[in-house]
Motif scaffolding. Structure first.
Motif, mmCIF file in Angstrom:
data_model
loop_
_atom_site.group_PDB
_atom_site.id
_atom_site.type_symbol
_atom_site.label_atom_id
_atom_site.label_comp_id
_atom_site.label_asym_id
_atom_site.label_seq_id
_atom_site.Cartn_x
_atom_site.Cartn_y
_atom_site.Cartn_z
ATOM 1 N N LEU A 1 0.809 -1.213 0.000
ATOM 2 C CA LEU A 1 0.000 0.000 0.000
ATOM 3 C C LEU A 1 0.846 1.269 0.000
ATOM 4 O O LEU A 1 0.308 2.361 -0.044
ATOM 5 C CB LEU A 1 -0.914 0.010 1.228
ATOM 6 N N GLY A 2 2.143 1.127 0.106
ATOM 7 C CA GLY A 2 3.008 2.295 0.157
ATOM 8 C C GLY A 2 3.030 2.959 1.523
ATOM 9 O O GLY A 2 3.446 4.110 1.639
ATOM 10 N N LEU A 3 2.592 2.240 2.545
ATOM 11 C CA LEU A 3 2.585 2.815 3.886
ATOM 12 C C LEU A 3 3.998 3.070 4.396
ATOM 13 O O LEU A 3 4.197 3.882 5.292
ATOM 14 C CB LEU A 3 1.856 1.890 4.863
ATOM 15 N N HIS A 4 4.981 2.389 3.836
ATOM 16 C CA HIS A 4 6.367 2.545 4.276
ATOM 17 C C HIS A 4 7.023 3.799 3.702
ATOM 18 O O HIS A 4 8.145 4.126 4.034
ATOM 19 C CB HIS A 4 7.178 1.306 3.896
ATOM 20 N N LYS B 1 2.379 15.088 0.516
ATOM 21 C CA LYS B 1 1.202 15.648 -0.161
ATOM 22 C C LYS B 1 -0.110 15.264 0.517
ATOM 23 O O LYS B 1 -1.132 15.889 0.276
ATOM 24 C CB LYS B 1 1.181 15.203 -1.626
ATOM 25 N N LEU B 2 -0.077 14.264 1.376
ATOM 26 C CA LEU B 2 -1.296 13.828 2.066
ATOM 27 C C LEU B 2 -1.670 14.822 3.166
ATOM 28 O O LEU B 2 -0.796 15.486 3.731
ATOM 29 C CB LEU B 2 -1.085 12.453 2.688
ATOM 30 N N ARG C 1 -1.384 6.846 8.583
ATOM 31 C CA ARG C 1 -0.536 5.929 7.817
ATOM 32 C C ARG C 1 0.743 5.585 8.573
ATOM 33 O O ARG C 1 1.214 4.449 8.531
ATOM 34 C CB ARG C 1 -0.211 6.518 6.455
ATOM 35 N N ARG C 2 1.312 6.547 9.281
ATOM 36 C CA ARG C 2 2.516 6.292 10.084
ATOM 37 C C ARG C 2 2.231 5.246 11.146
ATOM 38 O O ARG C 2 2.995 4.301 11.330
ATOM 39 C CB ARG C 2 2.980 7.574 10.785
ATOM 40 N N ARG C 3 1.130 5.435 11.872
ATOM 41 C CA ARG C 3 0.817 4.515 12.963
ATOM 42 C C ARG C 3 0.505 3.117 12.454
ATOM 43 O O ARG C 3 0.936 2.119 13.039
ATOM 44 C CB ARG C 3 -0.337 5.066 13.792
ATOM 45 N N VAL C 4 -0.219 3.031 11.354
ATOM 46 C CA VAL C 4 -0.526 1.713 10.767
ATOM 47 C C VAL C 4 0.759 1.049 10.290
ATOM 48 O O VAL C 4 0.996 -0.135 10.550
ATOM 49 C CB VAL C 4 -1.551 1.842 9.620
#
Length: 123
Positions: free
Chosen positions: A2-5, A10-11, A19-22
């Motif tokens: 998902l590109g969470l890494h 821009k978000l 996203r950081r916490r997930v």
């Protein structure tokens, strides 16, 4: 993936924080599963650009929120410990000879101390 890494400036701020916490929760699970099951880790640290989650300054917070903040600081230290675990998994799973120095945890603790907020120490 998902590109969470990946860090994405821009978000919107709330989405970036979510996203950081997930991601970091997933990162910790990856390290623990690799250690218990004996499989290689999924996340290569060289590919990670995601920042750690935000921890507000305790001096500006109410007492009840400051307590929650201590939990965040503990979680951040936990993430950093799993990074050390990942390095150990990589070294111990490597086909090359592991040196006695690499086998000791004494080499990891000073670098972990430097990563803790507020000059805290574990050893």
């Amino acid at each position: 993936m998902l590109g969470l890494h990946r860090h994405d400036p821009k978000l919107p701020p709330l989405e970036r924080e979510r996203r950081r916490r997930v991601f970091w929760s997933s990162f910790m699970m990856d390290r623990y599963v690799a250690a218990v099951v004996g499989l290689p880790v999924l996340y290569d640290e060289h590919d990670i650009t995601q920042r750690y989650f935000a921890v507000p300054d305790n001096a500006t917070l109410r007492a009840d929120i400051a307590q929650q903040n201590r939990v965040l600081i503990g979680s951040l230290a936990h993430i950093k410990l799993t990074r050390i675990l990942g390095h150990a998994i990589r070294l111990l799973g490597s086909p090359r000879e592991v040196t006695p120095l690499e086998r000791t945890t004494r080499t990891a603790i000073p670098s972990f101390d430097m990563m803790l907020p507020g000059g805290s120490s574990v050893g």
